[in-house]
Design a protein around this motif. Structure first.
Motif, PDB file in Angstrom:
ATOM      1  N   GLU A 280       0.993  -1.164  -0.010  1.00 54.72           N
ATOM      2  CA  GLU A 280      -0.125  -0.007  -0.157  1.00 54.72           C
ATOM      3  C   GLU A 280       0.802   1.420  -0.075  1.00 54.72           C
ATOM      4  O   GLU A 280       0.257   2.561   0.109  1.00 54.72           O
ATOM      5  N   TRP A 281       2.328   1.156   0.002  1.00 53.47           N
ATOM      6  CA  TRP A 281       3.064   2.335  -0.035  1.00 53.47           C
ATOM      7  C   TRP A 281       3.775   2.672  -1.227  1.00 53.47           C
ATOM      8  O   TRP A 281       4.532   3.477  -1.251  1.00 53.47           O
ATOM      9  N   ASN A 282       3.455   1.683  -2.406  1.00 56.06           N
ATOM     10  CA  ASN A 282       4.057   2.142  -3.795  1.00 56.06           C
ATOM     11  C   ASN A 282       5.622   1.833  -3.610  1.00 56.06           C
ATOM     12  O   ASN A 282       6.311   2.553  -3.879  1.00 56.06           O
ATOM     13  N   THR A 283       6.053   0.680  -2.909  1.00 54.05           N
ATOM     14  CA  THR A 283       7.205   0.513  -2.767  1.00 54.05           C
ATOM     15  C   THR A 283       8.219   0.435  -3.891  1.00 54.05           C
ATOM     16  O   THR A 283       7.989  -0.265  -5.151  1.00 54.05           O
ATOM     17  N   PRO A 284       9.227   1.465  -3.948  1.00 51.04           N
ATOM     18  CA  PRO A 284       9.827   1.501  -5.291  1.00 51.04           C
ATOM     19  C   PRO A 284      10.696   0.181  -5.825  1.00 51.04           C
ATOM     20  O   PRO A 284      11.219  -0.658  -4.866  1.00 51.04           O
TER      21      PRO A 284
END
Length: 747
Positions: free
Chosen positions: A731-735
């Motif tokens: 949910e954190w848009n992990t790179p």
């Protein structure tokens, strides 16, 4: 190519495939780039292939892969060049996400030196990108793939890689050295930020961003922002005129921002990371060897009066300086081979390489009755066949031991047991000239209880002797005592992760128990640290605690390991200075996945979910309180409880105990129980297996509310692997997460 034996494929490009090959006469290793056969009659593609050879011939520099021969007949064409024992910058970025600024500057400097040599020779690369930069373990970087290069000032087609193309390239303008400066700066930006400067799905949108969008220099570390601003100027005339000029600017900003010794630190870190990655590639056999071609014997071509020599491939070798005439002569059907130098260096004969590979066997151990479908590691090559055989015996033994163990146990499983069998996964954790480290995950089919499902065995083999290194060979004398093992466990295990183990003392005798089923701890000398696999029930915990993998960085293990082992292990750069609860690690185990991350993540268990905390992504002073940190979760969907029911494919992820708060939106007081909309669904890959990717937009509402719109919303990314029943939630848009998952392995 006549006179060469193909060893391994290295990849494919626009024009053809590249292989690692050995010259039959001398044993030298080279890289051969073959033009795809369907392009032989395509004048455009064949011309571009010749153009690449011409560009490489013009550029002679240690930072550019060296041309040995260009070989062409009416049946095909090939470029024989230096085999670089390195990995691409793309592979490093996929593994690590970002580079330290000093390492990124060191890499940029090496690339600018290579580009400067090309610019001096009048050649513009036009396609500088992470794929075309190779980083070696000896602190060097080299440019490859000049397939789109042109002479400075030529217009050419508007070719390149869109993410790094300068505005003038999009317009089809003349190629200048400043074009390469722009691309190199874009790649440098990606190295220090973890993402490309401009990102868009549609090519036309990307073109507009490169041509008109503000330069995102503010996202780079402060000391190099002006360097990014300078190198990415929209107008070519506002950028440094060449790589050599830009190199002077780089030195100025690097010294001002990171001190006089910035380059030493940067090159060391970069080389260590490259060495760790190249160890698991076919090019590992090049370590310590020089891929040089022997000079041939001089001769005179009949009727030509031209001095020539026998080429390394056995063809006719036209000496340097004749490349333009040689290419023109192809129309006559003659064999054309162009050398990259008048006198290639004398041969350096490398020792016979010892290679390790994962194979599958269905052979049963003597006396066993259950079917076997098992992976194991085997080695081939080596100067001593007896030593190679001894190593393979060590590598086979754990598979046979597990097969016999399960075969003996099956009669006690009861009459309802169906289709018992053995399977396992194998992975090479480390492979250097002196050390081979292998991890086996032994699995069971048809077992009556989940606790029988898996056992881990690790092997640390000294390749010089073929002997397995046991605890007494690896750990200091003070460790292999009951008190020492207890202290070791306190270093690598936090009892709060399994409260039943608090206060338990441990016995040193169990460390090297000859029965692998009775060993509660397995260890592997992996890149970056010692990896421990812990069987928690054998350490005093309940079966619910399961098995855990913990990593202890080498800087923290220095007092626990023997000095000779510290000299042997594959250190992966400076280890982290802090390790809250076992992390950060070079590779982390979450549920059944092992994710390589260069120390970026640490794992915290949350019931049936493993929370993977992304340490550098934002302020995260205490990973225990991971609600304040960015994270993603990995969970085994075959397990469930009253609080954590299974994930339902095709729906948003809700299996977390007590529901999911909207932490990623900064609202811990709201819950993900509002309306949900599926934004995207497509196939993906996780650890080599097919997966389904879904992206959901979910409304955040007060607890107790069901449905409706809320004040804020979160975006869920979900990867579901049906073949493994494994689920990943982000949910954190992990790179870089999708690439990390694709490169992960199963344990």
């Amino acid at each position: 190519m006549p006179g060469f034996t193909e060893l391994e494929p290295l990849g494919e490009g626009t024009f053809g495939r590249v292989v690692l090959a050995r010259q039959d006469v001398t044993g030298h290793l080279v890289a051969i780039k073959y033009l795809f056969p369907w392009f032989v009659t395509d004048t455009t593609q064949l011309g571009a292939f010749r153009q690449e050879a011409a560009a490489l011939h013009r550029v002679a520099d240690p930072h550019v892969a060296r041309l040995y021969e260009f070989f062409e007949t009416p049946q095909g064409a090939a470029i024989v060049m230096e085999a670089v024992p390195g990995v691409s910058l793309r592979a490093i970025l996929e593994a690590d996400g970002v580079l330290d600024p000093e390492a990124a500057l060191a890499l940029l400097k090496g690339s600018l030196l290579g580009l400067a040599a090309a610019h001096t020779a009048g050649v513009v690369h036009r396609d500088y990108k992470p794929d075309n930069v190779l980083v070696t373990g000896d602190r060097q970087s080299k440019l490859v793939d000049f397939g789109t290069a042109v002479l400075a000032g030529d217009t050419g087609l508007p070719v390149g890689t869109p993410a790094y193309m300068a505005p003038e390239q999009w317009a089809g303008g003349p190629a200048t050295p400043a074009t390469d400066v722009y691309a190199a700066t874009c790649v440098f930006f990606q190295c220090v930020t973890g993402h490309k400067p401009y990102q868009a799905q549609e090519t036309e949108v990307l073109r507009n961003l490169h041509e008109y969008a503000p330069i995102p220099f503010g996202e780079a570390p402060e000391p190099v922002r002006e360097l990014v601003n300078l190198g990415m100027a929209k107008r070519a005339t506002e950028r440094p005129a060449s790589a050599a000029v830009f190199l002077g600017e780089l030195e100025r900003f690097a010294v001002a921002g990171y001190g006089e010794d910035w380059e030493e630190r940067g090159r060391t870190r970069l080389a260590q990371r490259a060495a760790a990655l190249v160890a698991i590639t076919p090019l590992a056999m090049l370590a310590g060897a020089t891929a040089a071609l022997a000079p041939g014997g001089a001769a005179v071509a009949a009727g030509s009066g031209t001095a020539i020599a026998t080429g390394a491939g056995g063809g006719v070798l036209v000496k340097a300086g004749a490349i333009a005439a040689g290419i023109a002569a192809v129309a006559t059907g003659a064999v054309i081979v162009v050398s990259g130098g008048d006198e290639p260096p004398p041969p350096v004969v490398a020792a016979a390489p010892l290679r390790a590979s994962v194979v599958t066997t269905t052979d049963r151990a003597p006396g066993s009755t259950v079917p076997v479908n098992a992976q194991l590691v085997q080695v081939t090559g080596g100067a001593d066949p007896a030593l190679t055989e001894r190593i393979n015996q060590q590598l086979r033994a754990p598979v046979d031991a597990w097969t016999r163990y399960i075969s003996d146990a099956v009669p006690g499983w009861g009459p309802n047991t169906r289709n018992p069998g053995v399977r396992n996964n194998a992975s090479v954790r480390t492979h250097t000239d002196s050390l081979l480290v292998v991890r086996y995950e032994h699995r069971t089919e048809g077992a009556p209880h989940a606790t029988w499902d898996m056992k881990v065995t690790t092997l640390n083999i000294d390749l010089r002797t073929g002997r397995q290194l046991g605890p007494k060979d690896v750990f200091a004398d003070s460790v292999v005592t009951d008190d020492g093992v207890t202290r070791l466990m306190r270093e690598i295990w936090d009892p709060r992760d399994c409260p039943e183990t608090a206060g338990v003392t441990y016995q040193a005798a169990n460390l090297d128990n000859p029965d692998p089923q009775e060993r509660p701890i397995e260890f592997a000398l992996a890149p970056g640290g010692v990896e421990f696999d812990l069987e928690m029930p054998a350490l005093g915990g309940s079966t619910a605690c399961g098995a855990r993998t913990k990593t202890l960085a080498y800087t923290e293990a220095a007092g626990l390991l023997r000095p000779e082992i510290m000299a042997l292990v594959p250190k992966d750069g400076p280890a982290p200075t802090s390790r809250p609860d076992g992390g950060p690690r070079q590779g982390v185990a979450a549920s059944r996945l092992v994710i390589e991350s260069g120390g970026r993540f640490t794992v915290r268990p949350q019931g049936l979910e493993d929370v993977v905390v992304d340490l550098p992504s934002r302020s995260c002073p205490d990973p225990r309180r991971y609600a304040n940190c960015a994270y993603f979760m990995v969970t085994d969907n075959t397990k469930e409880s009253a609080e954590q029911p299974r994930y339902e494919p095709g729906k948003p992820y809700r299996r977390s105990a007590n529901g999911r708060a909207c932490n990623a939106a900064g609202r811990k007081d709201l819950w993900q129980d509002g309306d949900a909309v599926l934004l995207e669904e497509r196939p993906s890959t996780v650890a080599g297996e097919q997966a389904t990717y879904q992206r959901w937009e979910i409304q955040c509402v007060p607890k107790g509310t069901r449905g409706g719109a809320g004040e804020v919303k979160v975006t869920q990314q979900v990867w579901y692997v049906p073949g493994r029943e494994e689920v990943v939630l982000d949910e954190w848009n992990t790179p870089g997460l999708e690439q990390l998952l694709a490169n992960a392995t199963w344990r």
